[in-house]
Design an enzyme around this catalytic site. Structure first.
Site, PDB file in Angstrom:
ATOM      1  CB  SER A  87      -0.943   0.022   1.209  1.00 47.07           C
ATOM      2  OG  SER A  87      -0.182   0.113   2.399  1.00 47.07           O
ATOM      3  CE  LYS A 114      -3.028   2.037   4.567  1.00 45.37           C
ATOM      4  NZ  LYS A 114      -2.080   0.993   4.311  1.00 45.37           N
TER       5      LYS A 114
END
Lengths: 158, 182
Positions: free
Chosen positions: A38, A82
């Protein structure tokens, strides 16, 4: 006599172990994470060693653009990495289906929450799936990449 | 000259030793406080009558929630989802997968319907109730004093990761010493 030597070595070994533990205490070294795709291409799938600092989070000095470690709101046993795309009060525009259509949605991040996204928007479960997360789930900010040596350097503005 | 230097050296050495002892003690205190148990002063009307308005000192244990052993009925300390600097004390009503229902009031009706994805409404005893399923990885928390509590009925289900610890017992005031009642 030999017994006394063993005793001395044991004490020295114990003191060394204790010093190491104290050092680790100071830095609060966190464990390793199983990386997913990701955050490509910023963090690739080969082993990366990155130093995470907790002072910024505690002092609330993280802002848009910082990469952070947070506890996943979907699975409290998972820690994910993230990037913060919106702080509280900011408005975030994102593609609902990247690669398939150009349809966008704009939301305003509620108070006390942050909007996080993975750099690889095509393969990332992030705020586009689970919504803006409470700031209390953010645990650390990525500070410096130590390994691989070819990408050694600061993680700010990366 | 060398006598003065020697004296400064020994003072410096002793200072470093004392600082090291202090650092070790603070390390131990921090580890116990963060990973074993800690004491907290809590106050506010939202958990009345379980907890007093004026304030209680509680012992909070920090082991159960890391093992996933907190559940409905437990009073827990949670990092507030609306103000990350505040810690709130509430009771867990439901965990991921449970259905919860609550009456809609003027303060939380519109937000509940649109933001929390309520799956249904029902008229129960003349009041409109909303019911929804707590998402996986989240908990639904409410204060025992329903009329003076800002909780999941206002800000929705809370991620499990925000739970800081489970209340173990009360130590102050002395009349309330012991485990807090259900």
């Amino acid at each position: 006599m030999a017994l006394r030597n063993i005793g001395l070595w044991a004490v020295e070994g114990f003191e060394l172990a204790f010093s190491l533990a104290k050092f680790c205490c100071c830095i609060h070294v966190t464990g390793s994470y199983a990386m997913g795709p990701s955050m490509l291409p910023t963090i690739d799938l080969n082993g990366n060693v990155i130093i995470v600092e907790r002072a910024s989070v505690w002092l609330q000095k993280v802002s848009r653009g910082d990469m952070v470690v947070l506890t996943s709101p979907e699975d409290p046993n998972k820690q994910v990495i993230k990037r913060i795309v919106g702080m509280e009060g900011e408005s975030v525009t994102y593609l609902i289906k990247p690669g398939e259509s150009d349809e966008c949605q704009t939301i305003v991040v509620p108070k006390g929450r942050v909007w996080v996204q993975g750099d690889n928007i095509h393969d990332s479960r992030d705020s586009r799936v689970f919504g803006a997360i409470p700031y209390g789930l953010v645990h650390g900010k990525l500070f410096w990449r130590v390994w691989p040596a070819s990408r050694f350097g600061s993680m700010c503005n990366v | 000259m060398s006598l003065v230097t020697a004296r400064w050296k020994s003072i410096a050495k002793e200072a470093v030793e004392r600082a090291a002892i202090m650092a070790r003690f603070l390390c131990l205190l921090h580890v116990t406080d963060a990973y074993l148990f800690s004491s907290t002063l809590v106050y506010g009307p939202s958990m009345f009558p379980t907890l007093n308005l004026a304030g209680d000192v509680l012992i909070v244990e920090r082991v159960s929630h890391r093992r996933g052993k907190v559940g409905p009925g437990d009073v827990v300390l949670v990092k507030s989802p609306v103000d990350p600097r505040k810690t709130i004390t509430k009771r867990i009503i439901g965990v991921g997968g449970d259905w919860v229902t609550f009456p809609v009031g003027p303060g939380n009706g519109d937000r509940s319907r649109s933001v929390m994805g309520c799956l249904g409404e029902a008229m129960i005893r003349g009041h409109c109730h909303l019911f929804l399923r707590v998402p996986k990885g989240h908990v639904w928390i409410q204060g025992d004093n329903m009329y003076a509590s800002t909780d999941s009925r206002n800000f929705g289900p809370v991620p499990y990761g925000l739970i800081l610890g489970k209340v173990f017992c009360r130590v102050w005031p002395p009349e309330g010493f012991g485990s807090i009642s259900h």
